[in-house]
Scaffold this active site. Sequence first.
Site, short mmCIF file in Angstrom:
data_model
loop_
_atom_site.label_atom_id
_atom_site.label_comp_id
_atom_site.label_asym_id
_atom_site.label_seq_id
_atom_site.Cartn_x
_atom_site.Cartn_y
_atom_site.Cartn_z
N LYS A 1 46.41 44.03 33.55
CA LYS A 1 45.37 43.92 32.86
C LYS A 1 45.51 45.16 31.84
CE LYS A 1 43.99 39.97 33.81
NZ LYS A 1 43.92 38.85 32.66
N SER B 1 40.74 42.53 31.71
CA SER B 1 39.72 42.86 32.79
C SER B 1 39.24 44.18 32.96
CB SER B 1 40.41 42.37 34.27
OG SER B 1 39.39 42.63 34.98
N TYR C 1 47.19 43.03 39.65
CA TYR C 1 46.35 42.77 38.70
C TYR C 1 45.75 43.63 37.74
CZ TYR C 1 42.07 40.07 37.00
OH TYR C 1 41.11 39.53 36.27
N1 LIG Z 1 36.36 35.83 36.89
C1 LIG Z 1 36.28 36.97 36.62
O1 LIG Z 1 35.42 37.93 37.42
C2 LIG Z 1 37.31 37.82 35.67
C3 LIG Z 1 36.94 39.19 35.54
C4 LIG Z 1 37.70 39.83 34.65
C5 LIG Z 1 38.58 39.22 33.87
N2 LIG Z 1 38.93 38.04 34.01
C6 LIG Z 1 40.10 37.16 33.21
O2 LIG Z 1 39.67 36.21 32.80
C7 LIG Z 1 40.52 35.16 32.64
C8 LIG Z 1 39.91 33.95 33.10
O3 LIG Z 1 39.60 33.99 34.42
P1 LIG Z 1 38.71 32.94 35.06
O4 LIG Z 1 37.95 33.53 36.13
O5 LIG Z 1 37.95 31.96 34.22
O6 LIG Z 1 39.90 32.17 35.98
P2 LIG Z 1 39.92 30.60 36.51
O7 LIG Z 1 38.48 30.09 36.84
O8 LIG Z 1 40.68 30.93 37.88
O9 LIG Z 1 40.79 30.02 35.64
C9 LIG Z 1 41.94 30.28 35.33
C10 LIG Z 1 42.53 29.77 34.18
O10 LIG Z 1 44.04 29.96 33.88
C11 LIG Z 1 44.85 28.88 34.04
N3 LIG Z 1 46.05 29.13 34.72
C12 LIG Z 1 46.23 29.76 35.81
N4 LIG Z 1 47.49 29.97 36.13
C13 LIG Z 1 48.05 29.36 35.00
C14 LIG Z 1 49.57 29.12 34.92
N5 LIG Z 1 50.51 29.65 35.62
N6 LIG Z 1 49.95 28.82 33.39
C15 LIG Z 1 49.10 28.37 32.88
N7 LIG Z 1 47.80 28.53 32.86
C16 LIG Z 1 47.11 28.92 34.18
C17 LIG Z 1 43.81 27.79 34.85
O11 LIG Z 1 44.47 26.40 34.44
P3 LIG Z 1 44.79 25.45 35.51
O12 LIG Z 1 44.02 24.28 35.24
O13 LIG Z 1 46.11 25.10 35.17
O14 LIG Z 1 44.74 25.94 37.08
C18 LIG Z 1 42.66 28.19 34.57
O15 LIG Z 1 42.34 27.47 33.06
C19 LIG Z 1 41.75 35.44 33.53
O16 LIG Z 1 42.66 36.12 32.54
C20 LIG Z 1 41.05 36.63 34.41
O17 LIG Z 1 42.02 37.75 34.56
C21 LIG Z 1 38.11 37.10 35.12
#
Ligand SMILES: NC(=O)c1ccc[n+]([C@@H]2O[C@H](COP(=O)([O-])OP(=O)(O)OC[C@H]3O[C@@H](n4cnc5c(N)ncnc54)[C@H](OP(=O)(O)O)[C@@H]3O)[C@@H](O)[C@H]2O)c1
Length: 279
Positions: free
Chosen positions: A173, A156, A169
Amino acid sequence: MTVTDLFRLDDVRALITGASRGIGAAIAQAFAESGARVALAARTERATEDVAGRIGRSCGTEAHRVAGDLADPEVAPRLVDQAAHALGGLDVLVHNAGVLPTDPQGNPVLKPFARSTPEEWQPVVAVNLAATVALCRAAHRHLLESPRPSVLLVSSVAGLIGVPTMEAYGVTKAAQVSLARSLATGWAPQRIRVNALCPGWVRTDMTSVVHGDEALSGHLLRHVPMRRWADPGEVAGSAVFLTSPAASFITGQALVIDGGLSVPHGGLADLAAGPPDGM
Ligand SMILES: NC(=O)c1ccc[n+]([C@@H]2O[C@H](COP(=O)([O-])OP(=O)(O)OC[C@H]3O[C@@H](n4cnc5c(N)ncnc54)[C@H](OP(=O)(O)O)[C@@H]3O)[C@@H](O)[C@H]2O)c1
């Protein structure tokens, strides 16, 4: 091979964690559309059913599903081995699953560092950092057998800039970027490329408390030069690129996808709206 062929992932065997929704689901769909064979991971098999169904209908390929809670240290090696078994080997590991600190109801907890608790830090360190280490460690022996091995860690922009109230977080990251650099260096003689993606604000479930709040969202977007949220698909293209032959000489890099958020501007970004009175 034509230049467009360079961006394809034909027959690449890929494990994608966090593939049930958001960025991970978009990466899984993009990988399948690019010719990859994918194994989708989430906490439950039920969670990846819809994504697997969409991939089957749109690409005509079977998406395998593996499941387990990555906060449990025993889960990462099992997921890797199950994915490698289902796919007949492993060429690409995309570790995308990640979490923010949450309260018992699952709502994100953003509060001053001095008031943050070990209980809030622990799951973030477990999923974002310890599972990253365990997945990479478990994937290594499979990647050694691959003709085009690579690892992509979804980090991130919060790992690159200061984000008060999101220290747990941000620390994890930043650690993913550091690990990508160290593994890229150490594994280069074994032809294993390791890179990271650093998205900014992406419209997903993780950020719903922010993009669902017009005032808060507007406040945050004032600091994004492109003045908008990204869609998950805008991250997926970079994931395909970094794991494709088009990136065959790229390793140890953190590709930032943030609409300009992390570009140093010394507070001058607001000038884009016109110079202040008197200038
Ligand atoms: N959204 C943003 O603005 C943003 C920005 C920068 C970086 N990121 C990074 O991008 C990645 C994806 O983010 P997102 O926004 O798409 O998140 P999200 O919509 O919350 O989805 C999270 C995913 O991770 C899985 N997950 C969560 N906890 C878990 C656990 N304990 N064990 C196994 N799987 C787990 C969830 O599966 P379940 O179906 O099991 O819940 C889901 O598939 C993350 O690493 C996040 O830090 C996001």
